[in-house]
Enzyme design. Structure first.
Site, PDB file in Angstrom:
ATOM      1  N   HIS A   1      17.631  44.010  55.075  1.00  0.00           N
ATOM      2  CA  HIS A   1      18.795  42.862  54.262  1.00  0.00           C
ATOM      3  C   HIS A   1      19.854  43.359  53.252  1.00  0.00           C
ATOM      4  O   HIS A   1      20.821  43.120  53.690  1.00  0.00           O
ATOM      5  CB  HIS A   1      18.089  41.914  54.197  1.00  0.00           C
ATOM      6  CG  HIS A   1      16.982  41.724  55.020  1.00  0.00           C
ATOM      7  ND1 HIS A   1      16.907  40.806  56.031  1.00  0.00           N
ATOM      8  CD2 HIS A   1      15.818  41.895  55.789  1.00  0.00           C
ATOM      9  CE1 HIS A   1      17.133  40.532  57.151  1.00  0.00           C
ATOM     10  NE2 HIS A   1      15.578  40.887  56.531  1.00  0.00           N
ATOM     11  N   LYS A   2      19.144  44.430  52.016  1.00  0.00           N
ATOM     12  CA  LYS A   2      19.554  44.662  50.923  1.00  0.00           C
ATOM     13  C   LYS A   2      21.069  45.342  52.111  1.00  0.00           C
ATOM     14  O   LYS A   2      22.019  44.988  50.841  1.00  0.00           O
ATOM     15  CB  LYS A   2      19.312  45.827  50.370  1.00  0.00           C
ATOM     16  CG  LYS A   2      17.839  44.782  49.635  1.00  0.00           C
ATOM     17  CD  LYS A   2      17.397  45.989  48.611  1.00  0.00           C
ATOM     18  CE  LYS A   2      16.170  44.832  47.502  1.00  0.00           C
ATOM     19  NZ  LYS A   2      15.016  45.819  46.557  1.00  0.00           N
TER      20      LYS A   2
ATOM     21  N   GLU B   1       8.970  53.226  42.556  1.00  0.00           N
ATOM     22  CA  GLU B   1       8.768  53.040  41.788  1.00  0.00           C
ATOM     23  C   GLU B   1       7.977  52.598  41.242  1.00  0.00           C
ATOM     24  O   GLU B   1       6.525  52.769  41.386  1.00  0.00           O
ATOM     25  CB  GLU B   1       9.090  51.519  42.720  1.00  0.00           C
ATOM     26  CG  GLU B   1       9.965  51.038  43.104  1.00  0.00           C
ATOM     27  CD  GLU B   1       9.588  49.407  43.044  1.00  0.00           C
ATOM     28  OE1 GLU B   1       9.224  48.474  43.392  1.00  0.00           O
ATOM     29  OE2 GLU B   1      10.339  48.827  44.441  1.00  0.00           O
TER      30      GLU B   1
ATOM     31  N   ASP C   1      16.791  46.846  42.957  1.00  0.00           N
ATOM     32  CA  ASP C   1      15.803  46.060  42.590  1.00  0.00           C
ATOM     33  C   ASP C   1      16.255  45.357  42.265  1.00  0.00           C
ATOM     34  O   ASP C   1      16.579  44.775  41.176  1.00  0.00           O
ATOM     35  CB  ASP C   1      14.564  47.000  41.236  1.00  0.00           C
ATOM     36  CG  ASP C   1      14.059  46.772  41.245  1.00  0.00           C
ATOM     37  OD1 ASP C   1      13.016  47.568  41.845  1.00  0.00           O
ATOM     38  OD2 ASP C   1      12.956  46.356  41.041  1.00  0.00           O
TER      39      ASP C   1
ATOM     40  N   PHE D   1      15.545  36.769  53.649  1.00  0.00           N
ATOM     41  CA  PHE D   1      14.726  37.548  53.485  1.00  0.00           C
ATOM     42  C   PHE D   1      14.179  36.529  52.501  1.00  0.00           C
ATOM     43  O   PHE D   1      14.718  36.243  51.309  1.00  0.00           O
ATOM     44  CB  PHE D   1      14.575  39.028  53.345  1.00  0.00           C
ATOM     45  CG  PHE D   1      15.871  39.280  52.064  1.00  0.00           C
ATOM     46  CD1 PHE D   1      16.963  39.857  51.754  1.00  0.00           C
ATOM     47  CD2 PHE D   1      14.306  40.056  51.099  1.00  0.00           C
ATOM     48  CE1 PHE D   1      17.051  40.131  51.042  1.00  0.00           C
ATOM     49  CE2 PHE D   1      15.447  40.179  49.913  1.00  0.00           C
ATOM     50  CZ  PHE D   1      16.537  41.008  49.525  1.00  0.00           C
TER      51      PHE D   1
ATOM     52  N   ASP E   1      13.883  33.522  50.135  1.00  0.00           N
ATOM     53  CA  ASP E   1      15.748  32.678  50.294  1.00  0.00           C
ATOM     54  C   ASP E   1      15.570  30.971  51.003  1.00  0.00           C
ATOM     55  O   ASP E   1      16.404  30.253  50.529  1.00  0.00           O
ATOM     56  CB  ASP E   1      16.855  33.636  51.158  1.00  0.00           C
ATOM     57  CG  ASP E   1      17.271  35.194  50.677  1.00  0.00           C
ATOM     58  OD1 ASP E   1      17.204  34.795  49.509  1.00  0.00           O
ATOM     59  OD2 ASP E   1      17.542  35.589  51.381  1.00  0.00           O
TER      60      ASP E   1
ATOM     61  N   LYS F   1      26.617  33.838  51.082  1.00  0.00           N
ATOM     62  CA  LYS F   1      25.377  34.270  50.116  1.00  0.00           C
ATOM     63  C   LYS F   1      25.632  34.721  49.415  1.00  0.00           C
ATOM     64  O   LYS F   1      25.307  35.048  48.353  1.00  0.00           O
ATOM     65  CB  LYS F   1      24.025  34.826  50.835  1.00  0.00           C
ATOM     66  CG  LYS F   1      22.659  35.470  49.977  1.00  0.00           C
ATOM     67  CD  LYS F   1      21.714  35.481  51.014  1.00  0.00           C
ATOM     68  CE  LYS F   1      20.990  36.668  49.321  1.00  0.00           C
ATOM     69  NZ  LYS F   1      19.662  37.536  49.770  1.00  0.00           N
TER      70      LYS F   1
ATOM     71  N   ARG G   1      22.723  39.718  43.931  1.00  0.00           N
ATOM     72  CA  ARG G   1      22.849  41.184  44.500  1.00  0.00           C
ATOM     73  C   ARG G   1      24.500  41.419  45.029  1.00  0.00           C
ATOM     74  O   ARG G   1      25.198  41.908  43.910  1.00  0.00           O
ATOM     75  CB  ARG G   1      22.110  41.468  46.168  1.00  0.00           C
ATOM     76  CG  ARG G   1      22.315  42.994  46.205  1.00  0.00           C
ATOM     77  CD  ARG G   1      21.287  42.865  47.491  1.00  0.00           C
ATOM     78  NE  ARG G   1      19.885  42.875  46.502  1.00  0.00           N
ATOM     79  CZ  ARG G   1      18.885  41.796  47.370  1.00  0.00           C
ATOM     80  NH1 ARG G   1      20.069  41.075  48.018  1.00  0.00           N
ATOM     81  NH2 ARG G   1      18.227  41.891  46.676  1.00  0.00           N
TER      82      ARG G   1
HETATM   83  P1  ITT Z   1      12.767  47.898  48.309  1.00  0.00           P
HETATM   84  O1  ITT Z   1      11.888  48.194  47.273  1.00  0.00           O
HETATM   85  O2  ITT Z   1      12.781  49.083  49.003  1.00  0.00           O
HETATM   86  O3  ITT Z   1      14.290  48.393  48.140  1.00  0.00           O
HETATM   87  P2  ITT Z   1      11.693  45.262  48.291  1.00  0.00           P
HETATM   88  O4  ITT Z   1      12.084  44.075  48.890  1.00  0.00           O
HETATM   89  O5  ITT Z   1      10.724  45.603  47.991  1.00  0.00           O
HETATM   90  O6  ITT Z   1      12.503  46.436  49.191  1.00  0.00           O
HETATM   91  P3  ITT Z   1      12.077  44.938  45.366  1.00  0.00           P
HETATM   92  O7  ITT Z   1      10.777  45.713  45.155  1.00  0.00           O
HETATM   93  O8  ITT Z   1      13.692  44.770  44.648  1.00  0.00           O
HETATM   94  O9  ITT Z   1      12.665  45.130  47.157  1.00  0.00           O
HETATM   95  O10 ITT Z   1      11.549  43.441  45.517  1.00  0.00           O
HETATM   96  C1  ITT Z   1      12.080  42.346  45.607  1.00  0.00           C
HETATM   97  C2  ITT Z   1      11.596  40.960  45.860  1.00  0.00           C
HETATM   98  O11 ITT Z   1      11.940  40.136  45.212  1.00  0.00           O
HETATM   99  C3  ITT Z   1      11.845  41.576  47.471  1.00  0.00           C
HETATM  100  O12 ITT Z   1      10.622  41.913  48.386  1.00  0.00           O
HETATM  101  C4  ITT Z   1      11.928  39.171  47.378  1.00  0.00           C
HETATM  102  O13 ITT Z   1      10.573  39.186  48.387  1.00  0.00           O
HETATM  103  C5  ITT Z   1      12.712  38.795  46.179  1.00  0.00           C
HETATM  104  N1  ITT Z   1      14.319  38.969  46.702  1.00  0.00           N
HETATM  105  C6  ITT Z   1      14.960  39.854  45.562  1.00  0.00           C
HETATM  106  N2  ITT Z   1      16.396  39.506  46.301  1.00  0.00           N
HETATM  107  C7  ITT Z   1      16.142  38.735  47.061  1.00  0.00           C
HETATM  108  C8  ITT Z   1      17.170  37.772  47.753  1.00  0.00           C
HETATM  109  O14 ITT Z   1      18.485  38.694  47.791  1.00  0.00           O
HETATM  110  N3  ITT Z   1      16.274  36.928  49.086  1.00  0.00           N
HETATM  111  C9  ITT Z   1      15.300  36.929  48.754  1.00  0.00           C
HETATM  112  N4  ITT Z   1      14.259  37.456  48.251  1.00  0.00           N
HETATM  113  C10 ITT Z   1      14.537  38.397  47.214  1.00  0.00           C
END
Ligand code: ITT
Length: 195
Positions: free
Chosen positions: A11-12, A36, A65, A140, A143, A164, A170
């Site tokens: 999703h990122k 990390e 992050d 994700f 959200d 979004k 982001r």
């Molecule tokens: P990577 O570490 O592999 O990049 P991740 O999803 O675990 O993927 P992070 O360590 O940055 O990413 O954790 C961010 C968490 O914060 C993520 O799991 C979501 O639960 C929440 N989050 C961050 N940005 C979000 C968004 O745009 N929408 C919804 N939840 C978000």
């Protein structure tokens, strides 16, 4: 320019690609683990992960992050958002906030970029409120329970990626990155640290 994204979260990639293509950047998923360090600071986590990935791959890359900081919980889950999402999830957060009138929260995103000869960090946030129940099927993580204050009351999960991206932490950080890349590589100047 091609940039690798170090993440396990597709999703990122989708959200960031849409923003960065407007700046002439083609983003792709880099096949290297995101390592990390444990820290209370998203900057420290993102930059540490970016440096480790760069030392292994030696290609221009970024790391995102991010986390959800809830006012009534004094910023929890913040940098622990990924773990909290995997353990207590959306329902767990709603339980913690049951009967709590102050629903304010902000998502924060830090993008660490290593684009030789530069390294640079961008930080942006999107503030809004935690809804009473989950709404929507898109996006994700948290959200379905987050509605940005700049929006119309819908949650991020009720929006298309383009919508979004109008409000999200982001996308804001990605636009800062896009502007900086354009300037840095046009004039080769900036306040960034040289590698
Ligand atoms: P990577 O570490 O592999 O990049 P991740 O999803 O675990 O993927 P992070 O360590 O940055 O990413 O954790 C961010 C968490 O914060 C993520 O799991 C979501 O639960 C929440 N989050 C961050 N940005 C979000 C968004 O745009 N929408 C919804 N939840 C978000």
């Amino acid at each position: 320019m091609r940039l690798g994204l170090v993440t396990g979260n597709r999703h990122k990639l989708e959200e960031l690609s849409l923003v960065l293509r407007d700046y002439g950047v083609e983003l792709y998923m880099l096949d290297t683990p995101k390592i990390e360090v444990q820290s209370n600071s998203l900057e420290v986590i993102a930059l540490g992960a970016a440096r480790k990935a760069y030392s292994r791959t030696r290609v221009p890359l970024i790391v995102d992050d991010s986390g959800l900081f809830i006012e009534a919980l004094r910023g929890f889950p913040g940098p622990y958002s990924s773990y909290v999402y995997k353990t207590i999830g959306v329902e767990g957060i709603l339980r913690l906030l049951r009967g709590v009138p102050d629903r304010r929260a902000c998502f924060h995103a830090v993008i660490a970029a290593i684009v030789p000869p530069y390294e640079k960090v961008f930080h942006a946030r999107s503030c809004g409120f935690i809804t009473e129940s989950p709404r929507g099927a898109g996006g994700f993580g948290f959200d379905p329970i987050f509605a940005p204050e700049e929006g119309d009351g819908r949650t991020f999960a009720e929006m298309s990626i383009e919508e979004k991206n109008r409000y999200s932490h982001r996308a804001k950080a990605a636009r800062m990155l896009g502007v900086w890349l354009r300037e840095a590589f046009k004039r080769r100047v900036g306040s960034s640290k040289h590698l």
